[in-house]
Structures are given as structure tokens and as C-alpha cells.
Design a protein around this motif. Structure first.
Motif, mmCIF file in Angstrom:
data_model
loop_
_atom_site.group_PDB
_atom_site.id
_atom_site.type_symbol
_atom_site.label_atom_id
_atom_site.label_comp_id
_atom_site.label_asym_id
_atom_site.label_seq_id
_atom_site.Cartn_x
_atom_site.Cartn_y
_atom_site.Cartn_z
ATOM 1 N N PRO A 179 0.831 -1.208 0.000
ATOM 2 C CA PRO A 179 0.000 0.000 0.000
ATOM 3 C C PRO A 179 0.864 1.256 0.000
ATOM 4 O O PRO A 179 1.915 1.308 0.650
ATOM 5 N N ALA A 180 0.418 2.278 -0.716
ATOM 6 C CA ALA A 180 1.137 3.546 -0.794
ATOM 7 C C ALA A 180 0.141 4.694 -0.742
ATOM 8 O O ALA A 180 -1.009 4.560 -1.164
ATOM 9 N N VAL A 181 0.582 5.833 -0.215
ATOM 10 C CA VAL A 181 -0.263 7.011 -0.077
ATOM 11 C C VAL A 181 0.538 8.257 -0.415
ATOM 12 O O VAL A 181 1.675 8.422 0.050
ATOM 13 N N LEU A 182 -0.053 9.130 -1.232
ATOM 14 C CA LEU A 182 0.461 10.480 -1.464
ATOM 15 C C LEU A 182 -0.533 11.465 -0.865
ATOM 16 O O LEU A 182 -1.750 11.269 -0.978
ATOM 17 N N PHE A 183 -0.034 12.537 -0.237
ATOM 18 C CA PHE A 183 -0.964 13.486 0.361
ATOM 19 C C PHE A 183 -0.417 14.909 0.280
ATOM 20 O O PHE A 183 0.790 15.134 0.161
ATOM 21 N N ALA A 184 -1.355 15.868 0.351
ATOM 22 C CA ALA A 184 -1.009 17.289 0.404
ATOM 23 C C ALA A 184 -2.036 17.988 1.282
ATOM 24 O O ALA A 184 -3.230 17.650 1.260
ATOM 25 N N ASP A 185 -1.570 18.970 2.068
ATOM 26 C CA ASP A 185 -2.418 19.655 3.042
ATOM 27 C C ASP A 185 -2.017 21.122 3.097
ATOM 28 O O ASP A 185 -0.830 21.440 3.244
ATOM 29 N N VAL A 186 -2.993 22.031 2.966
ATOM 30 C CA VAL A 186 -2.719 23.471 2.966
ATOM 31 C C VAL A 186 -3.668 24.142 3.964
ATOM 32 O O VAL A 186 -4.862 23.832 3.995
ATOM 33 N N VAL A 187 -3.137 25.097 4.792
ATOM 34 C CA VAL A 187 -3.969 25.792 5.775
ATOM 35 C C VAL A 187 -3.694 27.295 5.743
ATOM 36 O O VAL A 187 -2.611 27.747 5.354
ATOM 37 N N HIS A 188 -4.703 28.060 6.171
ATOM 38 C CA HIS A 188 -4.581 29.528 6.229
ATOM 39 C C HIS A 188 -5.421 30.031 7.400
ATOM 40 O O HIS A 188 -6.595 29.679 7.535
ATOM 41 N N ASN A 189 -4.813 30.863 8.263
ATOM 42 C CA ASN A 189 -5.510 31.469 9.391
ATOM 43 C C ASN A 189 -5.930 32.885 9.021
ATOM 44 O O ASN A 189 -5.083 33.783 8.895
ATOM 45 N N SER A 190 -7.208 33.116 8.893
ATOM 46 C CA SER A 190 -7.716 34.415 8.440
ATOM 47 C C SER A 190 -7.652 35.484 9.529
ATOM 48 O O SER A 190 -7.787 36.673 9.239
ATOM 49 N N ASP A 191 -7.436 35.115 10.787
ATOM 50 C CA ASP A 191 -7.429 36.117 11.852
ATOM 51 C C ASP A 191 -6.071 36.798 12.020
ATOM 52 O O ASP A 191 -5.999 37.901 12.560
ATOM 53 N N ALA A 192 -4.999 36.146 11.560
ATOM 54 C CA ALA A 192 -3.670 36.743 11.671
ATOM 55 C C ALA A 192 -3.307 37.407 10.339
ATOM 56 O O ALA A 192 -3.516 36.820 9.273
ATOM 57 N N PRO A 193 -2.733 38.614 10.374
ATOM 58 C CA PRO A 193 -2.422 39.321 9.117
ATOM 59 C C PRO A 193 -1.160 38.808 8.427
ATOM 60 O O PRO A 193 -1.012 38.951 7.213
ATOM 61 N N VAL A 194 -0.227 38.232 9.173
ATOM 62 C CA VAL A 194 1.026 37.724 8.610
ATOM 63 C C VAL A 194 1.365 36.392 9.260
ATOM 64 O O VAL A 194 0.772 36.008 10.280
ATOM 65 N N ASN A 195 2.327 35.698 8.666
ATOM 66 C CA ASN A 195 2.768 34.398 9.200
ATOM 67 C C ASN A 195 1.583 33.484 9.486
ATOM 68 O O ASN A 195 1.497 32.863 10.556
ATOM 69 N N ASN A 196 0.676 33.431 8.518
ATOM 70 C CA ASN A 196 -0.609 32.765 8.738
ATOM 71 C C ASN A 196 -0.869 31.585 7.813
ATOM 72 O O ASN A 196 -2.011 31.116 7.720
ATOM 73 N N ASP A 197 0.160 31.079 7.143
ATOM 74 C CA ASP A 197 -0.025 29.978 6.189
ATOM 75 C C ASP A 197 0.815 28.760 6.586
ATOM 76 O O ASP A 197 1.816 28.867 7.304
ATOM 77 N N GLY A 198 0.388 27.626 6.067
ATOM 78 C CA GLY A 198 1.151 26.407 6.288
ATOM 79 C C GLY A 198 0.803 25.369 5.241
ATOM 80 O O GLY A 198 -0.284 25.397 4.652
ATOM 81 N N TYR A 199 1.738 24.465 4.992
ATOM 82 C CA TYR A 199 1.464 23.373 4.057
ATOM 83 C C TYR A 199 2.327 22.171 4.407
ATOM 84 O O TYR A 199 3.378 22.288 5.053
ATOM 85 N N ALA A 200 1.881 21.004 3.983
ATOM 86 C CA ALA A 200 2.624 19.757 4.149
ATOM 87 C C ALA A 200 2.334 18.864 2.960
ATOM 88 O O ALA A 200 1.208 18.860 2.427
ATOM 89 N N ALA A 201 3.340 18.109 2.531
ATOM 90 C CA ALA A 201 3.174 17.158 1.434
ATOM 91 C C ALA A 201 4.106 15.979 1.690
ATOM 92 O O ALA A 201 5.211 16.152 2.233
ATOM 93 N N GLY A 202 3.678 14.800 1.311
ATOM 94 C CA GLY A 202 4.531 13.645 1.548
ATOM 95 C C GLY A 202 3.939 12.366 1.015
ATOM 96 O O GLY A 202 2.921 12.370 0.307
ATOM 97 N N PHE A 203 4.586 11.251 1.359
ATOM 98 C CA PHE A 203 4.093 9.950 0.914
ATOM 99 C C PHE A 203 4.460 8.888 1.954
ATOM 100 O O PHE A 203 5.337 9.086 2.802
ATOM 101 N N ARG A 204 3.761 7.774 1.862
ATOM 102 C CA ARG A 204 4.027 6.613 2.708
ATOM 103 C C ARG A 204 3.993 5.374 1.844
ATOM 104 O O ARG A 204 3.098 5.203 1.003
ATOM 105 N N LEU A 205 4.974 4.480 2.046
ATOM 106 C CA LEU A 205 5.036 3.228 1.303
ATOM 107 C C LEU A 205 5.136 2.082 2.296
ATOM 108 O O LEU A 205 5.986 2.089 3.188
ATOM 109 N N GLY A 206 4.254 1.083 2.133
ATOM 110 C CA GLY A 206 4.261 -0.080 3.009
ATOM 111 C C GLY A 206 3.429 0.136 4.256
ATOM 112 O O GLY A 206 2.924 1.233 4.527
ATOM 113 N N LYS A 207 3.308 -0.934 5.041
ATOM 114 C CA LYS A 207 2.554 -0.887 6.289
ATOM 115 C C LYS A 207 3.068 -1.959 7.227
ATOM 116 O O LYS A 207 3.181 -3.127 6.846
#
Length: 390
Positions: free
Chosen positions: A308-336
Motif C-alpha cells: 500500500p502507498a499514499v500520497l498526500f497534500a495539506d494546505v492551511v490559512h488562518n484568516s485572523d492573523a495578518p502575517v505568518n498565517n499559512d502552512g502546508y505539508a506534502a509527503g508519501f508513505r510506502l508499506g505498512k
């Protein structure tokens, strides 16, 4: 009933009044008929006596059956009670794990650190009714909401256990589950990756999970502080999406989440002033912003090299903060890691700015925990034996 002497008397009476009018042949015929009638009456009397006896026996038998049925019902009730009591062990299920580990931490701007730690967890789950489950769990560690690791030392002193789980789940309808208490996080971690939520975090509040066909919805109302004397802090979280199957060996999950936590003007929840990377008010040292976080994510599961294998991507944004308010992650997993000799390999890159999300509950291992971190994450596991991996 006409007995034979009575019949004879009647005949004698008749003979005195109408003898001349009745012939011998007719008289004999009348006697014969009277005899037959007498026999029939005797037969009916015997049958009546027999039926009366049968009726008495039937009444007696019915009473005996009723009595036996009452005894049987009582015996069945006792057996059912014993069966119910004996079935309780079958309604209980146990789970737990133990993880010792060595840590070396070299964070930028801080002294390097070595330490030995252990994590011990045990939980019991009871199927109280067909639709209700109750769970209670204990774990090592401290008051840290995202870690049940216990540092070793202090001369081998005894270590404490804390309440890790205390919840119930109610299947309110097909595909609908309501939970309440201190429970495992119902909000899905994309790719199984601890980006916004550490896997050890146990929210406290109420949750609702729904699924129908290929759609899913996870929601939660959570109290980071539930005591008004300490200034109540409330959070609500909503995540939904769709599971698709573009091909036989492909599964695609797409979704969106919105998580709102009222923290502006709030002190550190642990009372030590640590905001875990989030921006403090320069005067009071309290939280400067709320966290109204929008998340978009995708996850693709497939098979590679027979694993089994998995690819993923995740993006976030905080609307209450004017700066330094974003984040993201991307990766994969192989095997179990499941059976002895099985293995897995995981890689991810993530960048989580200071106010992209609430640092208190984000990954406690990456970059020393909290937000305002970025970098690579590499993990591998191997199944040494059944129920033993490294």
C-alpha cells in the motif's frame, strides 16, 4: 332415563286400555323399540360419564401444565441472567502499547539535548448496549495535551498515570455517531500525518461523525478551557469531503476543513506562558490572535511493488492573523507494518508559520513542537514480531 321395569309398566297400562286395538305383532314391535331406546339411553349415560372423567383429567392436566410453565419461565429467567452476567467479558476489549525511546534534539538557537523516555498506554472499551460504547484509558506522561511520553530519571522515582480517555460513543442512526467526553480526535489527519493535530491529542467536548455512500463529515465542539473562573475558551471544528475511486487500484480523498478557536487575550493553557510558537501580545504575553483556520487537503491511495502507498497534500490559512498565517505539508508513505518482516517508509516536508494554526495541539515532535517550524520528516518502521514493531 326409561328403565326396563318402567317400560313394562307402560306396556301393562296400555294393554288394559287398548289391548283389543293392538295386535300381538304390533305389541312386540313396540317392546323392541322400547328396548332399543333403553340401550341407547344406557350408552349415552356411559358416554356422558366418560366425558365427565376426561374433563376432570383435562382440568388437572391444564393446571399441571400451567404450573410447569411457570417453573420453566423462572428457570429460563435465571439462565438468561447468568448468560448476561457471563457475557460481560465478551463485551469488553482491551488495548495498549509500550514505547521506550532515545531522543536527541538539536533545535536552532537552543542547546542540544539527550534524553530517555517511555510511553505506556492502556484502555478498556465496553459495549454497554447495541448502540453505545464506553471507553476509559490511562497513559503515562504529564499535563502536556499532545504527549504521553515520560522522561526517565530522578533516581528511578515512580512515574504517574493520567486520565487519557473517558468517553462514550452512541450510534444514533446508520452512519451517524455522537461522542462525548475526552476522546480520540475525530478530525481526520491527512495521510496519517501529524500536521495540525498531534496523534496524542485528546479533545474534550462533544463530536458528531457522519458518513453516507462516499461522503463524510467530522465535527466537534471542544473546550480548551471549560472553567469560567479561568476564562472559558471554546473551539468548534468542521471537516467534510468525498471518497472517490477513479480506478480499481486507486482511492482518492478530497476535503475541506474549518477550525475556529477563540484564543485572543487568553493566557497559556498550561499556565507556564508557553504559546508553542504562536505570537504573544507584546505587553501581556497572552495570545495575540484567534485561530480561524481554513484547510484544503487531498490524499491518493494506491498500490506500489505489491504494497500500500499514499500520497498526500495539506494546505492551511488562518484568516485572523495578518502575517505568518499559512502552512502546508506534502509527503508519501510506502508499506505498512503489520506482520513480522513487514515495513514502511514515510517522508514529508512541511512549513508551518507561527500563526497558521494553534501550536498547542500541533505535532509535538517536529522541531521541538508547536508552530514556526519547517523541514523534512523521515520515518521508517519494521515488524520484528507479531504486535512488535520498531
Amino acid at each position: 332415563m326409561i328403565r326396563r321395569p318402567i317400560a313394562v309398566a307402560i306396556l301393562l297400562a296400555l294393554s288394559t286400555s287398548g289391548l283389543a286395538a293392538v295386535s300381538d305383532e304390533q305389541f312386540q314391535s313396540l317392546i323392541n323399540q322400547m328396548e332399543k331406546m333403553n340401550q341407547r339411553l344406557n350408552s349415552l349415560e356411559q358416554e356422558n360419564s366418560r366425558l365427565k372423567q376426561k374433563n376432570v383429567e383435562l382440568v388437572q392436566n391444564t393446571a399441571a401444565v400451567v404450573e410447569k410453565k411457570a417453573e420453566l419461565d423462572e428457570a429460563v429467567a435465571k439462565v438468561e441472567k447468568h448468560i448476561e452476567a457471563a457475557s460481560w467479558p465478551e463485551r469488553l476489549s482491551w488495548s495498549g502499547d509500550l514505547r521506550p525511546r532515545y531522543e536527541y534534539i538539536d533545535a536552532e538557537g537552543k542547546d542540544s539535548r539527550n534524553r530517555l523516555r517511555v510511553r505506556a498506554r492502556a484502555a478498556i472499551k465496553a459495549q454497554v448496549t447495541e448502540d453505545v460504547i464506553v471507553g476509559i484509558g490511562l497513559a503515562s506522561g504529564s499535563e502536556d495535551p499532545v504527549s504521553t511520553n515520560q522522561s526517565l530519571g530522578e533516581g528511578g522515582s515512580t512515574k504517574g498515570l493520567n486520565l487519557d480517555l473517558a468517553y462514550f460513543d452512541w450510534k444514533a442512526a446508520p452512519g451517524v455517531t455522537v461522542g462525548m467526553g475526552k476522546f480520540k480526535n475525530p478530525i481526520s489527519r491527512v495521510g496519517g500525518h501529524s500536521f495540525l493535530w498531534d496523534s496524542d491529542w485528546r479533545p474534550e467536548g462533544i463530536n458528531l461523525r457522519m458518513s453516507k455512500d462516499n461522503l463524510f463529515l467530522n465535527s466537534m465542539a471542544n473546550w480548551f478551557e471549560g472553567d469560567s473562573k479561568k476564562k472559558t475558551s471554546f473551539s468548534y471544528m468542521l471537516q467534510g469531503g468525498i471518497n472517490l475511486k477513479p480506478a480499481d487500484n486507486l482511492k482518492l480523498k478530497l476535503g475541506v476543513g474549518y477550525y475556529s478557536t477563540a484564543t485572543a487575550g487568553q493566557n497559556s493553557f498550561l499556565g507556564d506562558g508557553d504559546l508553542f510558537g504562536n505570537s504573544p501580545d507584546p505587553v501581556t504575553g497572552k495570545y495575540l490572535y484567534d485561530y480561524d483556520v481554513l484547510e484544503l487537503f487531498g490524499e491518493l491511495a494506491f498500490s506500489m511493488f505489491g504494497m500500500p502507498a499514499v500520497l498526500f497534500a495539506d494546505v492551511v490559512h488562518n484568516s485572523d492573523a495578518p502575517v505568518n498565517n499559512d502552512g502546508y505539508a506534502a509527503g508519501f508513505r510506502l508499506g505498512k507494518v503489520k506482520d513480522p518482516g513487514s515495513w514502511d517508509f514515510r517522508y514529508a516536508y512541511q512549513d508551518l508559520e507561527a500563526d497558521a494554526t494553534l501550536g498547542l495541539v500541533s505535532d509535538s515532535d517536529f522541531g521541538g513542537g508547536g508552530t514556526d517550524v519547517r523541514g523534512h520528516i523521515i520515518k521508517a518502521g519494521y515488524g520484528v514480531a507479531k504486535n512488535w514493531s520498531t
